[in-house]
Design an enzyme around this catalytic site. Structure first.
Site, mmCIF file in Angstrom:
data_model
loop_
_atom_site.group_PDB
_atom_site.id
_atom_site.type_symbol
_atom_site.label_atom_id
_atom_site.label_comp_id
_atom_site.label_asym_id
_atom_site.label_seq_id
_atom_site.Cartn_x
_atom_site.Cartn_y
_atom_site.Cartn_z
ATOM 1 C CB CYS A 155 28.362 -0.204 7.337
ATOM 2 S SG CYS A 155 27.186 0.831 8.234
ATOM 3 C CG HIS A 295 29.031 -0.203 1.223
ATOM 4 N ND1 HIS A 295 28.714 -1.170 2.141
ATOM 5 C CD2 HIS A 295 28.939 0.995 1.876
ATOM 6 C CE1 HIS A 295 28.451 -0.598 3.313
ATOM 7 N NE2 HIS A 295 28.568 0.709 3.174
ATOM 8 C CD GLU A 306 30.565 0.953 -3.599
ATOM 9 O OE1 GLU A 306 30.794 -0.272 -3.527
ATOM 10 O OE2 GLU A 306 29.535 1.487 -3.115
ATOM 11 C CE LYS A 324 24.403 -1.617 2.196
ATOM 12 N NZ LYS A 324 25.480 -2.273 1.462
ATOM 13 C CG HIS A 329 23.191 0.233 5.115
ATOM 14 N ND1 HIS A 329 23.928 -0.899 5.377
ATOM 15 C CD2 HIS A 329 24.076 1.274 5.184
ATOM 16 C CE1 HIS A 329 25.188 -0.566 5.579
ATOM 17 N NE2 HIS A 329 25.299 0.742 5.461
ATOM 18 C CG PHE A 388 29.733 5.972 10.110
ATOM 19 C CD1 PHE A 388 29.537 6.241 8.772
ATOM 20 C CD2 PHE A 388 28.769 6.393 11.015
ATOM 21 C CE1 PHE A 388 28.408 6.924 8.324
ATOM 22 C CE2 PHE A 388 27.639 7.081 10.591
ATOM 23 C CZ PHE A 388 27.453 7.340 9.246
#
Length: 400
Positions: A155, A295, A306, A324, A329, A388
């Site tokens: 991502c 993010h 985060e 998002k 996403h 990931f």
């Protein structure tokens, strides 16, 4: 940054996407293609029709992931006022990010193989599925003969692509780079995998509340599709042709958690390393950042990690947004979409609202833009992307 192309669930152009993001209107909806699955909520780019935009003869040869990239790339190049027939094509690079590439084609053709035999598999299966083709096809479409490559850092892929383009321009290897990301992986195998991993929101009865970054009741992300392509130029090249400049890409940082396959470092130490690297690259201090485009996936672990990192690095508390809540996403495209939104925030001096957020997690001491978008002075924006495998990328954009 002289050109922006966006195809997202929020709209089939940069202008449409920006408007809906600023309005904070969610795009999550039940997906007929996933009917009967435990989670069938997605954010599709419903306004995009590959046949209409690219022509049926071109579109049928391309996976939807590549179709999105070509459409965004064409918009970006036109927006920059560039004409491929006029530029030095050997000095134009293409760097795009994607996590899954042509997975929709791969899944469709595998089902043909399984159900109807090898003779029914398309001869275009491999070129339509190969991950590199998202950049390769855009380079062919625009006649860009400089370096062409794909970055795949889950991502963070789109942000990594933009950072790689930044390095190509600094090295003098290119005058122009088409950079960004594309993703269209709304297929049963991918959605089932994310569902089993516990990553997707189960708030299917109320789509408006499914993607809710930093909310106290967040429970997962809504998977989406999108493409974003940015035209990046060396400053002197843009100045020589009198190009409009949306923003300057001033800093890039990257790192790896080297921890867990799917869980971020709880304290965001790897993310912090990437952010501090971007600050150093840009020659800026934390206090210089006026906005963070986070993010912000709407997952319990990512948002918490985060938030801790942002609180630690930025004690002055810049305003924080996650788009998002509107777009969902889009995986490998997300970092590029958000870099484009960051540039538009600088252009319009507006901080987009974090849609879906109704009650900030009490453990987060953040100034999250909630309720409505804000107008104000925006000089430097940090855009963060994590993936990931512990992949971290950070971009800093500054006002033109």
């Amino acid at each position: 940054m002289t050109g922006i192309g966006l195809i997202t669930p929020a709209g089939a152009s940069a202008g449409e996407t920006w408007q809906r993001v600023v309005e904070g209107k969610h795009t999550a909806a039940p997906d007929e293609a996933l009917h009967g699955m435990p989670v069938a909520l997605t954010c599709r780019a419903a306004d995009f029709d590959g046949d209409a935009v690219l022509g049926r003869r071109t579109a049928w040869r391309l996976d939807r992931c590549t179709q999105l990239a070509l459409a965004a790339g064409r918009e970006a190049v036109a927006d920059a006022g560039l004409a491929p027939e006029d530029w030095d094509s050997t000095r134009v690079g293409t760097v795009l990010g994607t996590a899954f590439g042509g997975v929709a084609t791969w899944e469709r053709e595998y089902l043909k193989l399984h159900e109807r035999g090898p003779e029914r598999v398309s001869p275009l299966t491999v070129p339509m599925s190969l991950t590199n083709m998202v950049a390769g096809q855009l380079a062919m479409d625009r006649g860009a003969r400089g370096p062409s490559l794909v970055t795949s850092t889950a991502c963070a892929s789109g942000a990594t692509a933009i950072g790689t383009a930044h390095q190509l321009l600094r090295s003098g290897g290119c005058d122009v780079v088409l950079a960004g990301g594309s993703e269209s992986s709304l297929v049963p195998s991918v959605v089932a995998g994310f569902t089993k991993a516990g990553a997707l929101s189960r708030q299917t009865e109320d789509p408006a509340r499914a993607s809710r970054p930093f909310d106290a009741e967040r429970d997962g992300f809504v998977i989406g599709e999108a493409a974003a392509v940015l035209v990046l130029e060396r400053a002197e090249h843009a100045a020589a042709r009198g190009a409009h400049v949306y923003a300057y890409l001033s800093g890039y940082g990257a790192s790896a958690d080297a921890g867990h396959e799917t869980r971020p470092d709880p304290e965001g130490r790897g993310a912090e390393q990437a952010v501090r690297g971007a600050l150093s690259d840009a020659g800026l201090a934390p206090a210089d950042i006026t906005h963070v485009n986070a993010h912000g996936t709407s997952t319990p672990l990512n948002d918490a990690s985060e938030a801790r990192m942002i609180q630690r690095v930025f004690p002055t508390g810049p305003a924080v947004t996650s788009v998002k809540g509107v777009t969902g996403h889009s995986l490998g495209a997300a970092g590029a979409v958000e870099a484009a939104i960051a540039a538009l925030s600088l252009e319009h001096q507006t901080l987009p609202v974090t849609a879906g957020l109704t009650r900030l997690d009490p453990d987060m001491d953040l100034d999250v833009v909630a309720g409505v978008s804000r107008c104000g002075s925006v000089d430097a924006v940090l855009s963060e992307s994590f993936g990931f495998g512990g992949q971290n990328a950070a971009l800093i954009l500054t006002r033109a």
